[in-house]
Write an enzyme that holds these catalytic residues in place. Structure first.
Site, short mmCIF file in Angstrom:
data_model
loop_
_atom_site.label_atom_id
_atom_site.label_comp_id
_atom_site.label_asym_id
_atom_site.label_seq_id
_atom_site.Cartn_x
_atom_site.Cartn_y
_atom_site.Cartn_z
N TRP A 296 60.43 15.21 49.03
CA TRP A 296 59.34 15.11 50.02
C TRP A 296 59.23 16.39 50.82
O TRP A 296 58.24 16.63 51.50
CB TRP A 296 59.53 13.90 50.93
CG TRP A 296 60.63 13.99 51.97
CD1 TRP A 296 61.90 14.40 51.78
CD2 TRP A 296 60.53 13.63 53.36
NE1 TRP A 296 62.61 14.32 52.96
CE2 TRP A 296 61.80 13.84 53.95
CE3 TRP A 296 59.51 13.14 54.17
CZ2 TRP A 296 62.07 13.60 55.30
CZ3 TRP A 296 59.79 12.89 55.51
CH2 TRP A 296 61.05 13.12 56.07
N ASP A 297 60.27 17.22 50.74
CA ASP A 297 60.26 18.51 51.44
C ASP A 297 58.98 19.28 51.12
O ASP A 297 58.38 19.92 51.98
CB ASP A 297 61.47 19.36 51.00
CG ASP A 297 62.80 18.65 51.27
OD1 ASP A 297 62.90 17.45 50.93
OD2 ASP A 297 63.71 19.29 51.81
N GLU A 426 69.04 9.31 57.06
CA GLU A 426 69.89 8.84 55.96
C GLU A 426 71.24 8.30 56.43
O GLU A 426 72.09 7.99 55.61
CB GLU A 426 70.08 9.97 54.94
CG GLU A 426 68.78 10.29 54.22
CD GLU A 426 68.84 11.55 53.35
OE1 GLU A 426 68.07 11.63 52.39
OE2 GLU A 426 69.65 12.45 53.65
N LYS A 494 70.26 10.90 61.90
CA LYS A 494 70.54 12.16 61.21
C LYS A 494 69.46 13.22 61.46
O LYS A 494 69.75 14.39 61.62
CB LYS A 494 70.66 11.90 59.70
CG LYS A 494 70.93 13.18 58.89
CD LYS A 494 70.96 12.95 57.39
CE LYS A 494 71.05 14.29 56.65
NZ LYS A 494 70.91 14.14 55.20
N GLN A 495 68.19 12.80 61.41
CA GLN A 495 67.11 13.79 61.44
C GLN A 495 65.81 13.14 61.93
O GLN A 495 65.77 11.95 62.17
CB GLN A 495 66.91 14.38 60.06
CG GLN A 495 66.46 13.36 59.02
CD GLN A 495 66.48 13.94 57.60
OE1 GLN A 495 67.53 14.14 57.03
NE2 GLN A 495 65.31 14.21 57.07
#
Length: 672
Positions: A296-297, A426, A494-495
């Site tokens: 997906w980056d 994640e 995480k992000q």
């Protein structure tokens, strides 16, 4: 070269870690300076979850050395304006310069040159040694030498293991100018330049044609010039420049260099583009940079920048997803669902190639992320041909079918649920109703219905019904979005995850809720997490006009930018992917969408600028919208817009700028 030019990165020595050397790539070929391997777009070897970019020995890994000198004065330079890496050795009587580049418009060619220039009146011959680890062997291809061609050596061979049993094994053909052990400038010569070509292609015919084209340009003294011209044309046609701290300017030039060099050249019809992996084409050997797989980056983090700056390349990225639709259909069937499920990690076929099963099974938001890219493209270009004739509609329909089959009805809540997923964060898996996943699914279904109506196709009733009734968790008491059912405030993340609801998803919410989401997740997001996270917090704070909070988030990115060549690492401790285009994509979005407030809407491109105190001016050239090209100059006092090119579509309505006050300004070609 201008002293202190923020687009030119120079150092007296190379970084100790070779991963931090600059990448030299075009849309088809990629290597790192002085690396002994190169990669070819779409050429992977290895079965299923072992598939990785096939390592091809690189004839370009040549280093100059001076016999008998211990430590000559050296400089290493990446010039992002010319798309060229160079190494210069300065000696009392002469200077030797090596230039290395991947030709931007002739994508099958890479080249390097060595120039020796005498600085005094001596008549002694000058010799430079050339050191190279090059051996024409590969662990990933079965290479066979062929006959020399116009002075070039020739090898060719197939990858050893196909991704899918019985599937294709791509062939690589390579021609290169042999490299002698040394070069000598004769006693009577003042200056001389030697050029060395490498041509790589999928067929012998294409490799030979490209090598011959390169030789013709060399004979005319125009090989490097033709590259720098093509590169400069691209850079001028989609440029972002700001007046502000030098580190910001350098970061911006670096990000644009690394991201734009991954894209196909203008007018390259018929060229098949194989997507962009987190570390780009120069990386992705086995065990490195996620093996060169596409995530997906590409669609979420890199794509929006490409779309506004260079829509033809954005279309090529979408065509990669269309070409791999069959693999995505296979993934959905394998998990017992209808439609198409895009893989967490994609290579040549679109089948799941992630080495760890959990991500492919649970991190399903990627399917919606792919469709958001299609939606942004559709709103920005109105290119119906992609959907009608080139496979776009089949993909949209298959994604809508997947989401419907992935949802279950909750009698208790009278809403649809998506259960057992891993959100973008994640640290959590097997959760129900990830806010981001469900919001992106809803957006997929609404977009599918809209395209169907535009194409005059019947809209299945269930699409709009499921979109209306899908649960997106919301805590009405605290007025924020919990990350998933049962998330408790303060749990580490995480992000960037829930903050993505505001941008890029533009999920409907009040400014108060947007602020609460930012306040809730900013302190619990891992400071050592991946680099793209902070740019999305920055966009959120800019939206709320909290410019200094935004800037402090964006500055966190700088711990992921390495010196001297501004190569990004995924995590601030240096681990993860290098040449991390994902982080660069996030950083560029913070400027292109954050500072400007650009938002791609159904029938408009909204803007609402907000600058931090240390930025005084932002100039964007070649912003594409509905076939028009616009230049924006934004300062703290004013915005000027100039239409530099108008749409070629005779049915297109002319653009106008509309202010909140209701004032309308027509925008015709050349008008400001």
């Amino acid at each position: 070269m201008a002293e202190g030019d923020p687009a030119v990165f120079t150092a007296p020595a190379l970084p100790v870690d070779p991963r931090l050397l600059p990448t030299v790539t075009n849309a088809y070929l990629g290597t790192r300076a002085f690396r002994d391997i190169l990669h070819v777009g779409g050429v992977y070897s290895g079965a299923a979850r072992d598939t990785h970019r096939a390592d091809i020995p690189s004839p370009l890994s040549v280093r100059m050395a001076l016999p008998g000198t211990d430590s000559p004065a050296e400089t290493f330079t990446l010039n992002t304006r010319t798309g060229t890496f160079s190494h210069t050795i300065q000696s009392p009587g002469y200077v030797a310069t090596q230039q290395l580049y991947a030709h931007h418009s002739l994508v099958h060619l890479m080249a390097f040159s060595i120039t020796i220039q005498r600085l005094d009146h001596s008549t002694e011959p000058i010799t430079i040694q050339l050191q190279t680890p090059f051996v024409p062997r590969s662990q990933d291809l079965d290479l066979t030498p062929g006959p020399d061609f116009l002075g070039a050596h020739y090898i060719y061979g197939q990858t050893l293991v196909p991704e899918v049993e019985g599937g294709p094994r791509p062939t690589v053909h390579m021609l290169w100018t042999p490299v002698p052990p040394s070069l000598t400038l004769g006693g009577e010569e003042q200056e001389r330049c030697w050029e060395f070509l490498t041509a790589v292609a999928g067929s012998e015919e294409e490799a030979k044609r490209s090598y011959s084209d390169g030789l013709s340009l060399m004979a005319a003294g125009a090989l490097h010039r033709s590259h720098t011209h093509a590169w400069a044309t691209l850079r001028q046609g989609c440029s972002m420049e700001l007046d502000g701290p030098p580190a910001m300017q350098q970061a911006l030039h670096g990000c644009l260099y690394y991201l734009l060099s991954a894209l196909p050249p203008r007018g390259s019809t018929g060229f098949i583009f194989h997507g962009i992996s987190p570390g780009g084409l120069s990386n992705g050997t086995r065990g490195e940079d996620y093996w060169g797989h596409i995530f997906w980056d590409q669609d979420t983090w890199m794509f929006p920048n490409i779309l506004l700056l260079y829509p033809e390349a954005a279309r090529a990225v979408l065509q990669y997803r269309i070409r791999t639709l069959e693999g995505a259909v296979h993934n959905a069937q394998e998990q017992g669902y209808k439609g198409a499920k895009f893989p967490w990690e994609s290579a040549a076929t679109g089948r799941e190639v992630c080495p760890e099963e959990i991500y492919g099974a649970q991190e399903i938001h990627v399917t919606g992320d792919v469709l958001v890219a299609f939606e942004q493209y559709y709103c920005t270009t109105q290119d119906q041909k992609l959907f009608r004739e080139d496979g776009g509609w089949e993909l949209v329909e298959a994604v809508a079918q997947y989401w419907c089959s992935r949802m279950v009805w909750s009698e208790e809540e009278q809403l649809y649920h998506i259960r057992g997923v891993m959100p973008p964060d994640e640290y959590h898996c097997q959760v129900d109703n990830s806010a981001y996943t469900n919001a992106v699914a809803r957006r997929s279904l609404n977009f599918a219905a809209e395209v169907a109506r535009d194409l005059l196709l019947p809209v299945p009733e269930e699409w709009e019904d499921y979109a209306r009734k899908i649960k997106v968790p919301f805590d009405a008491q605290r007025k924020y979005h919990p990350e998933y059912d049962g998330y408790s405030p303060g749990e580490p993340v995480k992000q960037a995850d829930v903050v993505l609801l505001g941008f890029p998803l533009m999920h409907p919410m009040s400014a108060e809720v947007r602020r609460n989401d930012l306040e809730m997740y900013e302190p619990v997001t891992n400071p050592a997490g991946p680099a793209m996270t902070w740019s999305m917090f920055a966009v959120g704070w800019l939206e709320l006009k909290e410019v200094q909070r935004a800037q402090s988030q964006l500055h966190k990115c700088f711990s992921n930018i390495t010196e001297p060549f501004k190569v990004w690492v995924e995590n601030s401790d240096g681990s993860g992917a290098v040449n991390f285009l994902t982080g660069m994509g996030g950083f560029l979005q913070a400027i292109l969408f954050g500072y400007t407030g650009f938002r791609i809407m159904r029938s408009s491109l909204r803007f609402n600028p907000a600058f931090p105190h240390d930025i005084t001016k932002l100039k964007l050239s070649g912003i594409s919208y509905l076939g028009n090209k616009l230049d924006f100059t934004i300062t703290t006092e004013e915005i000027t817009m100039e239409v530099t090119e108008t749409s070629r579509d005779p049915l297109a309505s002319p653009l106008e700028a509309v202010l909140e006050s209701g004032h309308r300004f027509p925008l015709g070609e050349g008008m400001t």
